[in-house]
Scaffold this motif. Structure first.
Motif, short mmCIF file in Angstrom:
data_model
loop_
_atom_site.label_atom_id
_atom_site.label_comp_id
_atom_site.label_asym_id
_atom_site.label_seq_id
_atom_site.Cartn_x
_atom_site.Cartn_y
_atom_site.Cartn_z
N VAL A 6 102.41 89.41 -15.05
CA VAL A 6 103.28 88.61 -14.20
C VAL A 6 102.57 87.32 -13.80
N GLU A 7 103.33 86.23 -13.78
CA GLU A 7 102.82 84.96 -13.26
C GLU A 7 103.02 84.92 -11.76
N TRP A 8 102.16 84.19 -11.08
CA TRP A 8 102.30 84.03 -9.63
C TRP A 8 101.93 82.61 -9.23
N TRP A 9 102.40 82.25 -8.04
CA TRP A 9 102.15 80.92 -7.47
C TRP A 9 102.04 81.09 -5.96
N CYS A 10 101.08 80.45 -5.35
CA CYS A 10 100.99 80.53 -3.89
C CYS A 10 100.47 79.24 -3.30
N ILE A 11 100.90 79.00 -2.09
CA ILE A 11 100.38 77.91 -1.27
C ILE A 11 99.74 78.58 -0.06
N LEU A 12 98.48 78.27 0.16
CA LEU A 12 97.71 78.87 1.24
C LEU A 12 97.20 77.77 2.16
N ALA A 20 90.97 77.47 9.52
CA ALA A 20 90.27 76.62 10.48
C ALA A 20 91.02 75.34 10.78
N ASP A 21 91.51 74.67 9.73
CA ASP A 21 92.12 73.35 9.97
C ASP A 21 93.52 73.19 9.36
N GLY A 22 94.02 74.22 8.71
CA GLY A 22 95.37 74.17 8.16
C GLY A 22 95.51 73.43 6.85
N THR A 23 94.39 72.97 6.26
CA THR A 23 94.45 72.26 4.99
C THR A 23 95.08 73.16 3.93
N PRO A 24 96.08 72.66 3.21
CA PRO A 24 96.72 73.48 2.20
C PRO A 24 95.94 73.48 0.89
N ARG A 25 96.19 74.49 0.10
CA ARG A 25 95.74 74.51 -1.28
C ARG A 25 96.75 75.33 -2.06
N THR A 26 96.85 75.04 -3.32
CA THR A 26 97.79 75.72 -4.20
C THR A 26 97.01 76.46 -5.27
N ALA A 27 97.45 77.65 -5.58
CA ALA A 27 96.86 78.42 -6.67
C ALA A 27 97.99 79.02 -7.49
N THR A 34 89.20 87.80 1.21
CA THR A 34 90.17 86.82 0.71
C THR A 34 91.12 86.40 1.82
N LEU A 35 91.66 87.36 2.54
CA LEU A 35 92.63 87.06 3.60
C LEU A 35 91.99 86.30 4.76
N SER A 36 90.69 86.46 4.96
CA SER A 36 90.02 85.73 6.04
C SER A 36 89.94 84.24 5.75
N ARG A 37 90.15 83.86 4.48
CA ARG A 37 90.07 82.45 4.09
C ARG A 37 91.43 81.80 3.92
N GLN A 38 92.47 82.48 4.37
CA GLN A 38 93.82 81.91 4.21
C GLN A 38 94.72 82.34 5.35
N LYS A 39 95.72 81.50 5.59
CA LYS A 39 96.75 81.87 6.56
C LYS A 39 98.09 81.35 6.04
N HIS A 66 94.22 79.18 -11.43
CA HIS A 66 93.73 77.81 -11.26
C HIS A 66 94.14 77.37 -9.86
N SER A 67 93.38 76.46 -9.30
CA SER A 67 93.75 76.00 -7.96
C SER A 67 93.74 74.48 -7.89
N ALA A 68 94.53 74.01 -6.93
CA ALA A 68 94.59 72.58 -6.61
C ALA A 68 94.25 72.47 -5.12
N PRO A 69 93.00 72.12 -4.80
CA PRO A 69 92.61 72.04 -3.39
C PRO A 69 93.27 70.87 -2.68
N ASP A 70 93.43 71.04 -1.40
CA ASP A 70 93.91 69.99 -0.51
C ASP A 70 95.32 69.51 -0.83
N VAL A 71 96.14 70.38 -1.41
CA VAL A 71 97.52 69.99 -1.71
C VAL A 71 98.41 71.23 -1.70
N ALA A 72 99.61 71.05 -1.17
CA ALA A 72 100.64 72.09 -1.25
C ALA A 72 101.61 71.64 -2.34
N ARG A 73 101.54 72.26 -3.47
CA ARG A 73 102.31 71.84 -4.63
C ARG A 73 103.30 72.94 -5.01
#
Length: 131
Positions: free
Chosen positions: A77-83, A87-94, A54-59, A116-123
């Motif tokens: 507990v609820e959680w929210w993250c922006i990853l 490779a290219d710094g593209t954000p995603r939100t989960a 998992t950590l290899s796919r995020q920074k 749930h995730s929202a690819p290609d966006v930092a929300r």
């Protein structure tokens, strides 16, 4: 260890990119479910391997947890993250929820993660999300 302390350690070790440290929050025979359909990760070694992958796919994770609720040996507990893609710094939100079952020693014995995730966006979370 109580639920709040456990969540704080998870967050700390996630941000520190420490899969072994995360695995140490679980009992030796813990069962870790990521979503309702996949194969469970059973035991600390499998949980550490899951988090290594998992950590290899995020920074640069931006991780937030709500205030946990607890009853008996259960916690939620609820959680929210922006990853960001390493490779290219593209954000995603989960965003999601953890359902936890604790052993008598305060370690997690059962873990169910729904998200749930929202690819290609930092929300950012909606106002009042964690209230």
């Amino acid at each position: 260890m109580n639920v709040q302390q456990w969540i704080e350690l998870l967050e700390e070790r996630w941000k520190a990119r420490d899969p072994q440290g995360i695995a140490e929050l679980f009992t030796e025979d813990a069962v870790y479910h990521q979503g309702p359909y996949g194969e469970a990760h059973v035991g600390r070694e499998a949980i550490a391997a899951h988090w290594t992958a998992t950590l290899s796919r995020q920074k640069d994770p931006v991780v937030r947890f709500g205030t946990p609720a607890a009853s008996g040996d259960r916690g939620f507990v609820e959680w929210w993250c922006i990853l960001h893609d390493p490779a290219d710094g593209t954000p995603r939100t989960a965003a999601g929820c953890l359902a936890l079952r604790f052993a008598g020693d305060g370690l997690c014995a059962g873990f169910h993660e729904y998200w749930h995730s929202a690819p290609d966006v930092a929300r950012e979370p909606a106002e009042g999300w964690f209230e």
